[in-house]
Structures are given as structure tokens and as C-alpha cells.
Motif scaffolding. Structure first.
Motif, PDB file in Angstrom:
ATOM      1  N   LYS A 170       0.806  -1.222   0.000  1.00 48.57           N
ATOM      2  CA  LYS A 170       0.000   0.000   0.000  1.00 48.57           C
ATOM      3  C   LYS A 170       0.842   1.277   0.000  1.00 48.57           C
ATOM      4  O   LYS A 170       0.299   2.373   0.013  1.00 48.57           O
ATOM      5  N   ALA A 171       2.137   1.136   0.011  1.00 51.47           N
ATOM      6  CA  ALA A 171       3.000   2.319   0.071  1.00 51.47           C
ATOM      7  C   ALA A 171       2.967   3.052  -1.260  1.00 51.47           C
ATOM      8  O   ALA A 171       3.137   2.444  -2.328  1.00 51.47           O
ATOM      9  N   GLN A 172       2.732   4.352  -1.178  1.00 57.67           N
ATOM     10  CA  GLN A 172       2.718   5.206  -2.368  1.00 57.67           C
ATOM     11  C   GLN A 172       4.098   5.828  -2.542  1.00 57.67           C
ATOM     12  O   GLN A 172       4.325   6.968  -2.190  1.00 57.67           O
ATOM     13  N   ALA A 173       5.004   5.025  -3.115  1.00 57.04           N
ATOM     14  CA  ALA A 173       6.393   5.455  -3.218  1.00 57.04           C
ATOM     15  C   ALA A 173       6.843   5.480  -4.660  1.00 57.04           C
ATOM     16  O   ALA A 173       6.343   4.721  -5.512  1.00 57.04           O
ATOM     17  N   THR A 174       7.813   6.339  -4.923  1.00 57.19           N
ATOM     18  CA  THR A 174       8.431   6.447  -6.243  1.00 57.19           C
ATOM     19  C   THR A 174       9.902   6.129  -6.108  1.00 57.19           C
ATOM     20  O   THR A 174      10.607   6.711  -5.274  1.00 57.19           O
ATOM     21  N   ALA A 175      10.376   5.180  -6.910  1.00 54.45           N
ATOM     22  CA  ALA A 175      11.783   4.806  -6.875  1.00 54.45           C
ATOM     23  C   ALA A 175      12.623   5.887  -7.541  1.00 54.45           C
ATOM     24  O   ALA A 175      12.311   6.322  -8.664  1.00 54.45           O
ATOM     25  N   LEU A 176      13.676   6.308  -6.851  1.00 55.28           N
ATOM     26  CA  LEU A 176      14.559   7.348  -7.378  1.00 55.28           C
ATOM     27  C   LEU A 176      15.988   6.874  -7.572  1.00 55.28           C
ATOM     28  O   LEU A 176      16.708   7.427  -8.404  1.00 55.28           O
ATOM     29  N   GLY A 177      16.432   5.870  -6.807  1.00 50.47           N
ATOM     30  CA  GLY A 177      17.797   5.405  -6.935  1.00 50.47           C
ATOM     31  C   GLY A 177      17.942   3.964  -6.497  1.00 50.47           C
ATOM     32  O   GLY A 177      17.159   3.463  -5.679  1.00 50.47           O
ATOM     33  N   ARG A 178      18.934   3.294  -7.081  1.00 53.83           N
ATOM     34  CA  ARG A 178      19.203   1.889  -6.754  1.00 53.83           C
ATOM     35  C   ARG A 178      20.710   1.682  -6.591  1.00 53.83           C
ATOM     36  O   ARG A 178      21.525   2.561  -6.894  1.00 53.83           O
ATOM     37  N   ASN A 179      21.054   0.473  -6.128  1.00 52.56           N
ATOM     38  CA  ASN A 179      22.463   0.093  -6.034  1.00 52.56           C
ATOM     39  C   ASN A 179      22.791  -0.918  -7.110  1.00 52.56           C
ATOM     40  O   ASN A 179      21.945  -1.252  -7.965  1.00 52.56           O
ATOM     41  N   SER A 180      24.019  -1.441  -7.075  1.00 50.54           N
ATOM     42  CA  SER A 180      24.474  -2.347  -8.127  1.00 50.54           C
ATOM     43  C   SER A 180      23.669  -3.634  -8.181  1.00 50.54           C
ATOM     44  O   SER A 180      23.611  -4.285  -9.220  1.00 50.54           O
ATOM     45  N   ALA A 181      23.026  -4.002  -7.061  1.00 49.98           N
ATOM     46  CA  ALA A 181      22.200  -5.209  -7.032  1.00 49.98           C
ATOM     47  C   ALA A 181      20.768  -4.935  -7.473  1.00 49.98           C
ATOM     48  O   ALA A 181      19.935  -5.840  -7.451  1.00 49.98           O
ATOM     49  N   GLY A 182      20.465  -3.715  -7.873  1.00 44.62           N
ATOM     50  CA  GLY A 182      19.117  -3.372  -8.299  1.00 44.62           C
ATOM     51  C   GLY A 182      18.166  -3.104  -7.148  1.00 44.62           C
ATOM     52  O   GLY A 182      16.960  -2.994  -7.369  1.00 44.62           O
ATOM     53  N   LEU A 183      18.675  -2.971  -5.934  1.00 45.72           N
ATOM     54  CA  LEU A 183      17.843  -2.732  -4.766  1.00 45.72           C
ATOM     55  C   LEU A 183      17.674  -1.237  -4.542  1.00 45.72           C
ATOM     56  O   LEU A 183      18.591  -0.438  -4.772  1.00 45.72           O
ATOM     57  N   LEU A 184      16.496  -0.848  -4.051  1.00 43.57           N
ATOM     58  CA  LEU A 184      16.202   0.560  -3.839  1.00 43.57           C
ATOM     59  C   LEU A 184      17.020   1.133  -2.683  1.00 43.57           C
ATOM     60  O   LEU A 184      17.131   0.515  -1.623  1.00 43.57           O
ATOM     61  N   ASN A 185      17.582   2.317  -2.891  1.00 43.64           N
ATOM     62  CA  ASN A 185      18.252   3.032  -1.806  1.00 43.64           C
ATOM     63  C   ASN A 185      17.852   4.506  -1.758  1.00 43.64           C
ATOM     64  O   ASN A 185      18.346   5.261  -0.925  1.00 43.64           O
ATOM     65  N   PHE A 186      16.945   4.905  -2.642  1.00 39.59           N
ATOM     66  CA  PHE A 186      16.480   6.296  -2.660  1.00 39.59           C
ATOM     67  C   PHE A 186      15.052   6.305  -3.204  1.00 39.59           C
ATOM     68  O   PHE A 186      14.809   5.892  -4.355  1.00 39.59           O
ATOM     69  N   ILE A 187      14.111   6.751  -2.383  1.00 46.30           N
ATOM     70  CA  ILE A 187      12.702   6.751  -2.784  1.00 46.30           C
ATOM     71  C   ILE A 187      12.054   8.058  -2.357  1.00 46.30           C
ATOM     72  O   ILE A 187      12.600   8.815  -1.547  1.00 46.30           O
ATOM     73  N   ALA A 188      10.866   8.312  -2.928  1.00 45.10           N
ATOM     74  CA  ALA A 188      10.025   9.438  -2.542  1.00 45.10           C
ATOM     75  C   ALA A 188       8.651   8.886  -2.179  1.00 45.10           C
ATOM     76  O   ALA A 188       8.058   8.122  -2.945  1.00 45.10           O
ATOM     77  N   ILE A 189       8.162   9.266  -0.993  1.00 49.22           N
ATOM     78  CA  ILE A 189       6.844   8.821  -0.521  1.00 49.22           C
ATOM     79  C   ILE A 189       5.978  10.060  -0.309  1.00 49.22           C
ATOM     80  O   ILE A 189       6.309  10.922   0.487  1.00 49.22           O
ATOM     81  N   ARG A 190       4.890  10.106  -1.062  1.00 51.12           N
ATOM     82  CA  ARG A 190       3.976  11.228  -0.900  1.00 51.12           C
ATOM     83  C   ARG A 190       3.123  11.015   0.345  1.00 51.12           C
ATOM     84  O   ARG A 190       2.591   9.936   0.561  1.00 51.12           O
ATOM     85  N   PHE A 191       2.989  12.096   1.116  1.00 49.25           N
ATOM     86  CA  PHE A 191       2.200  12.041   2.346  1.00 49.25           C
ATOM     87  C   PHE A 191       1.416  13.348   2.438  1.00 49.25           C
ATOM     88  O   PHE A 191       2.009  14.424   2.675  1.00 49.25           O
ATOM     89  N   GLY A 192       0.094  13.234   2.237  1.00 48.68           N
ATOM     90  CA  GLY A 192      -0.730  14.438   2.207  1.00 48.68           C
ATOM     91  C   GLY A 192      -0.345  15.292   1.018  1.00 48.68           C
ATOM     92  O   GLY A 192      -0.237  14.815  -0.123  1.00 48.68           O
TER      93      GLY A 192
END
Length: 392
Positions: A170-192
Motif C-alpha cells: 500500500k505504500a505510495q512510493a516512487t523509486a529514485l535510486g538503486r544500487n548495483s544489485a538493483g535494490l532501492l536506496n532512494f525513494i520518494a513517498i507522498r504524504f498528504g
């Protein structure tokens, strides 16, 4: 006193030598991850903080040294950026409610940390996990997903386990950055009406990487997601409140002051051990009073003898002899009493003829006005003989 001065001089020379060596020796690099905006060490954020006026032109930059709740109650403005860069992002329930309400009103919050408070992650619907596999190389790469930002890769040292973000359904998040393994390390979550920007690589915002030509763009690019508006830069979670900057904290933060503090403590301990004892003058040895009776008698006798007053000396010796008879034989006036002389001879054990001769000499001395040396010597000889026989 001379040895004491020599010791002080040697101590002063050693202290001066220690200070000189400490001052001129190469300073070791401080690799602590403080993330403090005043620290110029590799993992401080001094450089990034100085670049904020260029990143947010014509906007006010405010350093925050109080809890989130207090800061937002004093400045409940809209359209602000609140930036947190630290190893851990921790906050209590009151600060969390204030921060969530602040973002819901349309503000932006940027958080770069390796770990986040549990209640905070549960509220926004994300989790930070770590990969504990030993890396093939001692570095890992990170990059931005947005193709408009280019395909540049940024390589960071792998000092700790690499953190990455997992999102709930249910998280309203936008992926902004990843690492070499393709895992998320930078996201944006809208709140209100606002947005939380969450980054798990706080080391990328420190002096070490901001000054590196290969990595300098990462911090500026990550912060470029924030709109151009006033900025709150948090230092409370790293340095505490303004009142918590105690004297000892300042002393221990700088190596020269820290050494001076330690040397002072050691000097005080040495003073207590060696000079803190009770000191006083050496107590002289008091000899017991000497028996001066014989010396006094000798002085008095010499005085009478030098004056040639033999009559006075003889009378004093006779008076002492009569007192001796009264105390030992209970005879008060035996000089002209033949019966008393017989009792004295019987009780003392001295021959009666000797007792009669002694009392005859006493009577003779008592009647003549002047006596000679021979008479005084004879009197003394007979008296000493009588004393000697009665004490046997």
C-alpha cells in the motif's frame, strides 16, 4: 629544597618536550562518521552545508538545534525543506506526529540515514534491510533511475553492510535510486500534500564524497528533488540542543585541549600523592631532665669552700647528722647525753668508742669560733664512717 627544584625543572622540561612532540607530529585522520555541519573530517558535512546557499538560491538556511516538535511549533510555515543527514534517524511519537503533520501541509522532508525509527517506517510503509554477504570488491555502486539525470554510476566504499529499502503493497512510493544489485536506496513517498525523500546512503553526502570529482554530483542531484524554498538543516540529532554543549564536550572534541585536560588531571593526581601529605617541621627529640642534684650540691659546696667558711659548713653537716639520728634512731638531743649515745651505738651497730669520739668532736666544733681544714676533714671522715656502718 634543592632536589625539589631539580625535580620541578625536569618535570617542566618533560612537559615542554611532550607538548612540542604532540604539536609537530602529523595529525591522524579522524574517520568518525559524525555528519556534523561544522566537522571538516572526511565524514562530516561541512562542505555540503556550505553549498546549500548555491543549491537553494536566495533562500534562508536555518540550522536546527532543538527537537522537531519545538522547531515546527516555533516556525509553522509552509513550503519548507527539512533535511536530516545522520547515521540513524530516531524520533519519538510527538516528533513523528509533528513531522507527519508538517509534510501533510505541503512541505518536503529529506532524510539520509542507514536506519530509521520503527514507528516511522511502519507509518510510511517501508522497511530498511541490509545485505550481509561479503562483497566481491570493497566498494559498491549507486545510481539514479531517472534517465534525465544521466547514466552516471557513483562508487562508494563498503565500510558497512549495504542498506536497501523494501516497500509494502500500500505504500505510495516512487523509486529514485538503486544500487548495483538493483535494490532501492532512494525513494520518494507522498504524504498528504508533501513528500518524504528517503535515502539509505548518508555517507554520499559527507565531505569525503562531495569533494571527490567522481562523486560530487550525487549529493547535489539527490537534493535537487527538493524545490527551491527555505531549508531547515537538522543538527539536533547529531549535536543535541545548544545547552548540551558543555565545557568538557568542547575540551574532548579537540586533541590539543584533550591532551591538556588529561595532563592536568595526571599532575593533580601526582600532587595529591606526593605533596598532599601533611608536612611540618622536624620534631626535635626531647631528652629527659637530668638529675642535677649532685651538681647543685657540688656547686654549693665549692662556694662555701672557696669562701673558707669551714665553721658554717661544719654546722650544716652537724645539723644534717642530728636530723638523721632523729629520723632513724629517734634521738632528739644526744650530744651531751651519754645514755643516748649508748642507745645509738646499740641500735646502729657502731662501736661505742667511735660514737663517743664523734659526739666529742661535734661538741668541740660547736664551742670553738673557727675550725681548720683538718678539723673539717676529720668531721667529714667520721660522719661518712658512721653513715657507712649504719647502712650495712
Amino acid at each position: 629544597m634543592r632536589n625539589y627544584r631539580i625535580s620541578l625543572a625536569l618535570l617542566g622540561i618533560l612537559f615542554a618536550a611532550l607538548v612540542t612532540v604532540e604539536y609537530y607530529q602529523p595529525k591522524p585522520i579522524d574517520w568518525r562518521q559524525t555528519f556534523v555541519n561544522q566537522d571538516k573530517i572526511p565524514y562530516g558535512t561541512y562542505v555540503l552545508y556550505q553549498l546549500l546557499p548555491n543549491l537553494f538560491r536566495n533562500q534562508e538556511i536555518t540550522t536546527v538545534r532543538q527537537p522537531i516538535l519545538n522547531q515546527l511549533e516555533e516556525a509553522p510555515v509552509r513550503n519548507t525543506n527539512y533535511i536530516f543527514i545522520n547515521n540513524e534517524f530516531d524520533l519519538d511519537s510527538l516528533d513523528q506526529q509533528a513531522l507527519l503533520a508538517h509534510v501533510a501541509r505541503g512541505n518536503q522532508v529529506f532524510i539520509a540515514a542507514e536506519s530509521f525509527a520503527r514507528k516511522f517506517t511502519d507509518t510510511l510503509g517501508f522497511t530498511v534491510r541490509f545485505t550481509y554477504k561479503k562483497p566481491v570488491k570493497d566498494r559498491f555502486e549507486i545510481y539514479f533511475i531517472n534517465p534525465n539525470l544521466g547514466k552516471q554510476r557513483y562508487f562508494l566504499k563498503k565500510e558497512k553492510s549495504e542498506g536497501y529499502i523494501t516497500l509494502r503493497k500500500k505504500a505510495q512510493a516512487t523509486a529514485l535510486g538503486r544500487n548495483s544489485a538493483g535494490l532501492l536506496n532512494f525513494i520518494a513517498i507522498r504524504f498528504g500534500k508533501g513528500v518524504f525523500y528517503l535515502n539509505t546512503v548518508p555517507a554520499a553526502f559527507t565531505n569525503y564524497y562531495v569533494l571527490s570529482p567522481q562523486h560530487a554530483n550525487y549529493a547535489a542531484t539527490a537534493l535537487s528533488y527538493l524545490p527551491t524554498q527555505p531549508v531547515f538543516w537538522d543538527e539536533y540529532q547529531k549535536q543535541g540542543g545548544m545547552g548540551e554543549q558543555s565545557v568538557f564536550r568542547v575540551l574532548l572534541a579537540h586533541p590539543p585541549l584533550r591532551w591538556a585536560y588529561y595532563i592536568t588531571l595526571v599532575a593533580l593526581v601526582l600532587y595529591v600523592l606526593f605533596e598532599g601529605k601533611r608536612t611540618q617541621r622536624v620534631i626535635p627529640i626531647l631528652e629527659p631532665p637530668a638529675n642535677e642534684t649532685l651538681a647543685f650540691v657540688r656547686v654549693v659546696g665549692n662556694l662555701y669552700f672557696n669562701n673558707r667558711n669551714h665553721k658554717n659548713i661544719a654546722e650544716k653537716k652537724i645539723r644534717y647528722f642530728l636530723e638523721y639520728l632523729r629520723l632513724h634512731f629517734y634521738e632528739t638531743s644526744p650530744v651531751n647525753d651519754p645514755e643516748a649515745q649508748e642507745r645509738i651505738a646499740a641500735r646502729s651497730g657502731v662501736a661505742l668508742i667511735e660514737v663517743n669520739e664523734l659526739f666529742y668532736l661535734l661538741q668541740k666544733i660547736h664551742t670553738v669560733p673557727i675550725i681548720t681544714d683538718e678539723n673539717l676533714g676529720q668531721l667529714n671522715q667520721q660522719l661518712e664512717a658512721f653513715y657507712h656502718q649504719t647502712k650495712q
